[in-house]
Write a protein that holds these residues in place. Structure first.
Motif, PDB file in Angstrom:
ATOM      1  N   ARG A 149       0.629  -1.059   0.196  1.00  0.00           N
ATOM      2  CA  ARG A 149       0.025   0.082  -0.093  1.00  0.00           C
ATOM      3  C   ARG A 149       1.013   1.297  -0.060  1.00  0.00           C
ATOM      4  O   ARG A 149       2.117   1.328   0.444  1.00  0.00           O
ATOM      5  CB  ARG A 149      -1.024  -0.007   1.270  1.00  0.00           C
ATOM      6  CG  ARG A 149      -1.813  -1.114   1.490  1.00  0.00           C
ATOM      7  CD  ARG A 149      -2.768  -1.151   2.579  1.00  0.00           C
ATOM      8  NE  ARG A 149      -4.010  -0.153   1.968  1.00  0.00           N
ATOM      9  CZ  ARG A 149      -4.976   0.159   2.667  1.00  0.00           C
ATOM     10  NH1 ARG A 149      -5.039  -0.078   4.111  1.00  0.00           N
ATOM     11  NH2 ARG A 149      -5.937   0.965   2.083  1.00  0.00           N
ATOM     12  N   THR A 150       0.562   2.473  -0.334  1.00  0.00           N
ATOM     13  CA  THR A 150       1.166   3.723  -0.574  1.00  0.00           C
ATOM     14  C   THR A 150       0.918   4.295   0.655  1.00  0.00           C
ATOM     15  O   THR A 150      -0.345   4.270   1.285  1.00  0.00           O
ATOM     16  CB  THR A 150       0.652   4.575  -1.585  1.00  0.00           C
ATOM     17  OG1 THR A 150       0.821   3.738  -2.804  1.00  0.00           O
ATOM     18  CG2 THR A 150       1.355   5.571  -1.879  1.00  0.00           C
ATOM     19  N   VAL A 151       1.760   4.805   1.442  1.00  0.00           N
ATOM     20  CA  VAL A 151       1.888   5.423   2.813  1.00  0.00           C
ATOM     21  C   VAL A 151       2.516   6.963   2.691  1.00  0.00           C
ATOM     22  O   VAL A 151       3.562   7.173   1.913  1.00  0.00           O
ATOM     23  CB  VAL A 151       2.664   4.556   3.569  1.00  0.00           C
ATOM     24  CG1 VAL A 151       2.793   5.231   5.109  1.00  0.00           C
ATOM     25  CG2 VAL A 151       2.274   3.150   3.821  1.00  0.00           C
TER      26      VAL A 151
ATOM     27  N   ASP B 100       5.806   6.819   0.192  1.00  0.00           N
ATOM     28  CA  ASP B 100       6.368   5.417  -0.377  1.00  0.00           C
ATOM     29  C   ASP B 100       5.463   4.517  -0.528  1.00  0.00           C
ATOM     30  O   ASP B 100       4.366   4.491   0.338  1.00  0.00           O
ATOM     31  CB  ASP B 100       7.490   5.230   0.654  1.00  0.00           C
ATOM     32  CG  ASP B 100       8.673   4.511  -0.031  1.00  0.00           C
ATOM     33  OD1 ASP B 100       8.516   4.210  -0.964  1.00  0.00           O
ATOM     34  OD2 ASP B 100       9.578   4.090   0.889  1.00  0.00           O
ATOM     35  N   ASP B 101       5.808   3.454  -1.224  1.00  0.00           N
ATOM     36  CA  ASP B 101       5.055   2.288  -1.204  1.00  0.00           C
ATOM     37  C   ASP B 101       5.781   1.217  -0.203  1.00  0.00           C
ATOM     38  O   ASP B 101       7.008   1.121  -0.153  1.00  0.00           O
ATOM     39  CB  ASP B 101       5.228   1.570  -2.490  1.00  0.00           C
ATOM     40  CG  ASP B 101       4.356   2.225  -3.703  1.00  0.00           C
ATOM     41  OD1 ASP B 101       3.467   3.145  -3.200  1.00  0.00           O
ATOM     42  OD2 ASP B 101       4.803   2.287  -4.700  1.00  0.00           O
ATOM     43  N   TYR B 102       5.087   0.782   0.515  1.00  0.00           N
ATOM     44  CA  TYR B 102       5.191  -0.131   1.769  1.00  0.00           C
ATOM     45  C   TYR B 102       4.853  -1.246   1.467  1.00  0.00           C
ATOM     46  O   TYR B 102       3.600  -1.871   1.122  1.00  0.00           O
ATOM     47  CB  TYR B 102       4.741   0.390   3.170  1.00  0.00           C
ATOM     48  CG  TYR B 102       5.865   1.450   3.800  1.00  0.00           C
ATOM     49  CD1 TYR B 102       6.828   0.940   4.738  1.00  0.00           C
ATOM     50  CD2 TYR B 102       5.893   2.619   3.370  1.00  0.00           C
ATOM     51  CE1 TYR B 102       7.943   1.564   5.103  1.00  0.00           C
ATOM     52  CE2 TYR B 102       6.736   3.397   3.784  1.00  0.00           C
ATOM     53  CZ  TYR B 102       7.852   2.798   4.869  1.00  0.00           C
ATOM     54  OH  TYR B 102       8.821   3.703   5.218  1.00  0.00           O
ATOM     55  N   ARG B 103       5.653  -2.687   1.743  1.00  0.00           N
ATOM     56  CA  ARG B 103       5.387  -4.060   1.617  1.00  0.00           C
ATOM     57  C   ARG B 103       5.195  -4.614   3.011  1.00  0.00           C
ATOM     58  O   ARG B 103       6.435  -4.472   3.946  1.00  0.00           O
ATOM     59  CB  ARG B 103       6.291  -4.604   0.631  1.00  0.00           C
ATOM     60  CG  ARG B 103       6.286  -4.109  -0.546  1.00  0.00           C
ATOM     61  CD  ARG B 103       7.484  -4.894  -1.390  1.00  0.00           C
ATOM     62  NE  ARG B 103       7.053  -6.055  -1.791  1.00  0.00           N
ATOM     63  CZ  ARG B 103       7.677  -7.185  -1.258  1.00  0.00           C
ATOM     64  NH1 ARG B 103       8.821  -6.838  -0.275  1.00  0.00           N
ATOM     65  NH2 ARG B 103       7.599  -8.446  -1.677  1.00  0.00           N
ATOM     66  N   VAL B 104       4.208  -5.170   3.453  1.00  0.00           N
ATOM     67  CA  VAL B 104       4.005  -5.545   4.889  1.00  0.00           C
ATOM     68  C   VAL B 104       3.664  -6.965   4.953  1.00  0.00           C
ATOM     69  O   VAL B 104       2.803  -7.610   4.275  1.00  0.00           O
ATOM     70  CB  VAL B 104       3.203  -4.590   5.749  1.00  0.00           C
ATOM     71  CG1 VAL B 104       2.650  -5.096   7.298  1.00  0.00           C
ATOM     72  CG2 VAL B 104       3.746  -3.360   5.779  1.00  0.00           C
TER      73      VAL B 104
END
Length: 381
Positions: A146-148, A175-179
């Motif tokens: 998701r974009t944060v 930024d785009d975060y991968r979780v």
């Protein structure tokens, strides 16, 4: 029953909402198959409701405003479908991805789970997310993306055996975060009594510091912490944030900033660094294999868990003794033997290959010196 629909080449298949439903009453998962060379277009305002596998070997083209709804009690897979308009999970169990995918509209989490099964899912607009319905990240590969930005925090409704979400916001910029969340930290690990049995992968695409101090809050449940885990802040035994550097855990002082003092527990961490994070006491690092024998038989959390291909477990014995490690089904049937012989004092590692194991729950049993330790395992492909 196996439902297998093969469509003729170049056929435009448009379902008038909400007309198309594919279901099956038996335990076998049927399949809606789009053969190679076939094009399926789902027009806007159409709802495609399915309790079966969706296997795309041709072209699946969902128009804006259309929705794929996964419901029922089966555990279907969405294979070869890289793009959805809207996707709704309304199941009594879970559905799983068979490829990296993007939800361009709304991902609605109503009931049941969506397992990433080692694939990335990009979903900017998510409705729902709770202990009853969330995105499962059963291994170290698949992430929710998701974009944060700096405000407000963006919630990543992730979990595996339980719901352990993360919320993230940057210090500055976007930024785009991968979780993802893992149900056990890596095996070269931390003393179980003073650590969590959860670890969160939180990674941005920018270099460290570009987005300033990133604030991320992690949630866990009472049963996911060791018996001596200290949630207080600032004490000599208070839990610290620990970061995995690829080979070992390292404590990060000053990163853990707050704790809500309730359950589900929510702690806020602040750091410029991405990576895999967990919480544990300041002296939690376990010795290397073969060193510093524990006082009694010890079993560290299995990692990863749930898992697809292989899982690793660490166990320690106080003196030279015979060790037997077995894996059993929920019916008590013996499935595999991981160890059966004498071990020297200290910590040891065993590996479980799940290539021939069906999806489901299993139990690990470690016996040595009259003591027994056990752990639940979940195989999920």
């Amino acid at each position: 029953m196996r439902l297998h629909r093969t469509l003729a080449s170049s056929l435009l298949l448009a379902f008038a909402a909400p007309a198309f439903a594919a279901t099956a009453a038996g335990p076998a998962v049927p399949a809606f198959v789009i053969d190679g060379g076939t094009r399926v277009t789902v027009k806007g305002a159409t709802k495609l409701t399915m309790n079966c596998d969706l296997k795309n070997q041709g072209a699946f083209e969902p128009s804006a405003g259309s929705a794929v709804v996964m419901n029922g009690f089966l555990t279907p897979a969405l294979t070869g479908v890289a793009s959805f308009a809207d996707l709704t999970i309304a199941k009594q169990s879970y559905a799983s991805l068979g490829t990296n995918a993007t939800v361009n509209g709304v991902l609605t989490l109503s009931s049941g789970q969506l397992s990433l099964a080692g694939h990335d899912l990009v979903a900017q607009n998510i409705s729902g997310g709770s202990a009853a319905s969330y995105v499962m990240t059963p291994d170290t590969l698949g992430r929710l993306v998701r974009t944060v930005g700096s405000f407000p925090s963006v919630v990543f409704p992730v979990g595996n055996a339980s719901y352990d979400p993360v919320s993230v916001r940057t210090g500055t910029g976007v930024d785009d975060y991968r979780v993802a969340v893992m149900d056990a930290p890596p095996p070269n690990g931390l003393t179980p009594a003073v650590a969590l049995t959860r670890a969160w992968a939180v990674s941005g695409s920018h270099a460290p510091g570009v987005n300033g101090d990133v604030r991320f809050s992690v949630q866990w449940n009472a049963g996911e912490q060791g018996a001596s885990f200290d949630r207080s802040l600032g004490g000599s035994t208070s839990a610290l944030a620990w970061r995995w550097n690829g080979t070992a855990w390292s404590p990060q002082t000053g990163v853990r900033r707050s704790d809500n003092g309730a359950y589900p527990a929510v702690d806020t961490l602040v750091s410029t660094l991405s990576g895999l994070w967990t919480l544990a006491g300041p002296g939690a690092l376990l010795a290397a294999d073969g060193d510093a024998a524990p006082a009694g038989l010890e079993l560290a959390p299995v990692w990863p868990n749930p898992f697809r291909g292989a899982a690793t477990l660490r166990y320690g014995v106080p003196k030279k003794m015979r060790v037997t490690i077995g894996v059993y089904s929920v019916q008590g049937q013996h499935v595999a033997t991981l160890a059966d012989g004498e071990r020297e004092p200290g910590w040891h590692v065993a590996r479980l290959q799940a290539d021939r194991m069906a999806n489901g729950v299993y139990f690990l049993r470690v016996q040595a010196g009259g003591e027994v330790r056990s752990s639940k395992l979940v195989v999920m492909r």
